[in-house]
Design a protein around this motif. Structure first.
Motif, PDB file in Angstrom:
ATOM      1  N   ARG A 213       0.852  -1.189   0.000  1.00 43.78           N
ATOM      2  CA  ARG A 213       0.000   0.000   0.000  1.00 43.78           C
ATOM      3  C   ARG A 213       0.885   1.235   0.000  1.00 43.78           C
ATOM      4  N   ALA A 214       0.567   2.173  -0.893  1.00 42.58           N
ATOM      5  CA  ALA A 214       1.307   3.427  -0.959  1.00 42.58           C
ATOM      6  C   ALA A 214       0.338   4.585  -0.741  1.00 42.58           C
ATOM      7  N   TYR A 215       0.639   5.442   0.232  1.00 42.88           N
ATOM      8  CA  TYR A 215      -0.210   6.594   0.521  1.00 42.88           C
ATOM      9  C   TYR A 215       0.144   7.766  -0.394  1.00 42.88           C
ATOM     10  N   SER A 216      -0.807   8.678  -0.541  1.00 38.79           N
ATOM     11  CA  SER A 216      -0.583   9.838  -1.398  1.00 38.79           C
ATOM     12  C   SER A 216       0.335  10.871  -0.759  1.00 38.79           C
ATOM     13  N   MET A 217       0.436  10.844   0.542  1.00 42.45           N
ATOM     14  CA  MET A 217       1.283  11.809   1.245  1.00 42.45           C
ATOM     15  C   MET A 217       1.753  11.211   2.566  1.00 42.45           C
ATOM     16  N   GLY A 218       2.848  11.770   3.080  1.00 34.11           N
ATOM     17  CA  GLY A 218       3.374  11.266   4.344  1.00 34.11           C
ATOM     18  C   GLY A 218       4.855  10.969   4.261  1.00 34.11           C
ATOM     19  N   PRO A 219       5.407  10.287   5.256  1.00 37.06           N
ATOM     20  CA  PRO A 219       6.828   9.944   5.253  1.00 37.06           C
ATOM     21  C   PRO A 219       7.144   8.946   4.140  1.00 37.06           C
ATOM     22  N   ASP A 220       8.415   8.849   3.787  1.00 33.96           N
ATOM     23  CA  ASP A 220       8.845   7.969   2.703  1.00 33.96           C
ATOM     24  C   ASP A 220       8.377   6.521   2.900  1.00 33.96           C
ATOM     25  N   SER A 221       8.367   6.055   4.139  1.00 39.44           N
ATOM     26  CA  SER A 221       7.979   4.671   4.421  1.00 39.44           C
ATOM     27  C   SER A 221       6.517   4.416   4.090  1.00 39.44           C
ATOM     28  N   ASP A 222       5.704   5.484   4.064  1.00 35.60           N
ATOM     29  CA  ASP A 222       4.279   5.344   3.761  1.00 35.60           C
ATOM     30  C   ASP A 222       3.975   5.541   2.281  1.00 35.60           C
ATOM     31  N   ILE A 223       4.664   6.468   1.641  1.00 35.80           N
ATOM     32  CA  ILE A 223       4.394   6.719   0.223  1.00 35.80           C
ATOM     33  C   ILE A 223       5.284   5.857  -0.677  1.00 35.80           C
ATOM     34  N   LEU A 224       6.160   5.069  -0.052  1.00 34.99           N
ATOM     35  CA  LEU A 224       7.035   4.121  -0.752  1.00 34.99           C
ATOM     36  C   LEU A 224       7.932   4.795  -1.787  1.00 34.99           C
ATOM     37  N   VAL A 225       8.505   5.916  -1.395  1.00 30.53           N
ATOM     38  CA  VAL A 225       9.438   6.638  -2.259  1.00 30.53           C
ATOM     39  C   VAL A 225      10.855   6.492  -1.706  1.00 30.53           C
ATOM     40  N   ASP A 226      11.792   6.204  -2.588  1.00 28.30           N
ATOM     41  CA  ASP A 226      13.195   6.170  -2.209  1.00 28.30           C
ATOM     42  C   ASP A 226      13.736   7.594  -2.357  1.00 28.30           C
ATOM     43  N   PRO A 227      14.075   8.272  -1.260  1.00 29.21           N
ATOM     44  CA  PRO A 227      14.475   9.686  -1.316  1.00 29.21           C
ATOM     45  C   PRO A 227      15.763   9.936  -2.095  1.00 29.21           C
ATOM     46  N   GLU A 228      16.573   8.905  -2.310  1.00 27.84           N
ATOM     47  CA  GLU A 228      17.827   9.080  -3.045  1.00 27.84           C
ATOM     48  C   GLU A 228      17.655   8.827  -4.542  1.00 27.84           C
ATOM     49  N   LYS A 229      16.670   7.981  -4.907  1.00 22.54           N
ATOM     50  CA  LYS A 229      16.460   7.654  -6.322  1.00 22.54           C
ATOM     51  C   LYS A 229      15.326   8.466  -6.939  1.00 22.54           C
ATOM     52  N   THR A 230      14.551   9.143  -6.109  1.00 24.81           N
ATOM     53  CA  THR A 230      13.482  10.003  -6.611  1.00 24.81           C
ATOM     54  C   THR A 230      14.041  11.407  -6.772  1.00 24.81           C
ATOM     55  N   LEU A 231      13.970  11.942  -7.991  1.00 25.36           N
ATOM     56  CA  LEU A 231      14.639  13.200  -8.291  1.00 25.36           C
ATOM     57  C   LEU A 231      13.671  14.356  -8.543  1.00 25.36           C
ATOM     58  N   SER A 232      14.130  15.552  -8.222  1.00 27.34           N
ATOM     59  CA  SER A 232      13.435  16.794  -8.542  1.00 27.34           C
ATOM     60  C   SER A 232      14.467  17.737  -9.132  1.00 27.34           C
ATOM     61  N   LEU A 233      14.250  18.136 -10.379  1.00 33.24           N
ATOM     62  CA  LEU A 233      15.217  18.988 -11.103  1.00 33.24           C
ATOM     63  C   LEU A 233      16.604  18.346 -11.118  1.00 33.24           C
ATOM     64  N   GLY A 234      16.595  17.014 -11.227  1.00 35.20           N
ATOM     65  CA  GLY A 234      17.847  16.288 -11.354  1.00 35.20           C
ATOM     66  C   GLY A 234      18.542  15.968 -10.049  1.00 35.20           C
ATOM     67  N   LYS A 235      17.958  16.370  -8.920  1.00 29.96           N
ATOM     68  CA  LYS A 235      18.577  16.120  -7.633  1.00 29.96           C
ATOM     69  C   LYS A 235      17.656  15.281  -6.749  1.00 29.96           C
ATOM     70  N   PRO A 236      18.224  14.441  -5.872  1.00 32.15           N
ATOM     71  CA  PRO A 236      17.399  13.634  -4.961  1.00 32.15           C
ATOM     72  C   PRO A 236      16.479  14.532  -4.124  1.00 32.15           C
ATOM     73  N   VAL A 237      15.245  14.089  -3.930  1.00 32.57           N
ATOM     74  CA  VAL A 237      14.279  14.908  -3.190  1.00 32.57           C
ATOM     75  C   VAL A 237      14.624  14.999  -1.709  1.00 32.57           C
ATOM     76  N   GLY A 238      15.385  14.037  -1.199  1.00 34.15           N
ATOM     77  CA  GLY A 238      15.746  14.060   0.212  1.00 34.15           C
ATOM     78  C   GLY A 238      14.717  13.366   1.084  1.00 34.15           C
ATOM     79  N   LYS A 239      15.093  13.092   2.300  1.00 36.86           N
ATOM     80  CA  LYS A 239      14.259  12.339   3.227  1.00 36.86           C
ATOM     81  C   LYS A 239      12.933  13.045   3.517  1.00 36.86           C
ATOM     82  N   ASP A 240      11.856  12.255   3.470  1.00 38.55           N
ATOM     83  CA  ASP A 240      10.501  12.717   3.828  1.00 38.55           C
ATOM     84  C   ASP A 240      10.140  14.040   3.159  1.00 38.55           C
ATOM     85  N   SER A 241      10.414  14.134   1.875  1.00 38.70           N
ATOM     86  CA  SER A 241      10.146  15.376   1.137  1.00 38.70           C
ATOM     87  C   SER A 241       8.660  15.731   1.118  1.00 38.70           C
TER      88      SER A 241
END
Length: 257
Positions: A213-241
């Protein structure tokens, strides 16, 4: 790659092409233009049929061949599915499902009538609609208004398994058509206008067991996003973006269904 890439990448790419994640049975059936095995027509989401019996020259001559009433006088969204000589269609709440024999005067093969608490109706946005059933490997999948996901035997209509995806008392409802990929059936939840923290969930098509299950918002563990592999403008979004785009704990009370 974490399953997070699938959780968010699938819904973005399925509308174009997702052959790697396609269920083989659904893909094969969809390749035959005599079938309509998905609400979207195919995994590319084209909603286009290559059948040419009806064309620009004779479309003006179309007449009603037969009609069928679901017996529900509310909004109907989502089309019927056709697998061989069988048509599967559904109704608005209470989400009745019918199987019709197209080779025998559209006689009803079976009928499935869910037992749902009508108290779900007041928290359904935009009428009591349902966007349709989905087929895969001899099963019909129905996402009910009360959030229950049901697997039915396509030949008999017998309920094979049933799981509860949310809680209508919190404003959570089910209106979307399921999406089958590989051995999973994926559904989303409705209710953002009621402060529901929405999510997308995958269930095993054979057992109904929740896989992720992946939530629409919340900490990385809930939305299942890897903060290092998920990019914004070519840079990692960072923890719990995701948390940084909300004020305080507002991420807990809704948005993004």
């Amino acid at each position: 790659m974490r399953k997070s890439a699938f959780a968010y990448g699938l819904l973005a790419t399925a509308a174009f092409s997702a052959p790697v994640w396609a269920n083989d049975d659904v893909a094969k059936l969809s390749s035959d233009p005599n079938n309509w095995a998905q609400q979207s027509g195919d995994y590319a989401g084209t909603r286009y049929s290559t059948l040419d019996q009806i064309n620009t020259e004779n479309v003006g001559q179309l007449k009603v061949a037969w009609t069928f009433s679901t017996g529900v006088l509310r909004g109907h969204e989502g089309g019927p599915l056709v697998i061989g000589d069988t048509m599967y269609l559904h109704s608005a709440f209470p989400n009745i499902v019918f199987a019709l024999n197209l080779a025998d005067e559209q006689k009803i093969i079976w009928k499935y009538t869910p037992k749902q608490d009508p108290s779900v109706i007041p928290v359904m946005c935009c009428d009591t609609v349902n966007r349709g059933v989905q087929y895969a490997e001899g099963k019909i999948f129905l996402h009910q208004a009360d959030t229950a996901l049901v697997a039915l035997d396509a030949k008999t209509g017998k309920e094979l398994w049933k799981v509860i995806d949310g809680d209508p008392k919190k404003g959570e409802t089910g209106t979307g058509a399921p999406l089958v990929t590989k051995d999973k059936v994926i559904i989303g939840i409705s209710g953002a206008e009621f402060g529901v923290r929405c999510h997308v969930t995958a269930y095993d098509i054979n057992s109904g067991k929740k896989v992720w299950r992946a939530y629409s918002m919340g900490p990385d563990s809930d939305i299942l996003v890897d903060p290092e592999k998920t990019l914004s403008l070519g840079k990692p979004v960072g923890k719990d973006s995701s948390l940084k785009t909300w004020n305080g704990d507002q991420w807990k009370i809704g948005g993004g269904s």
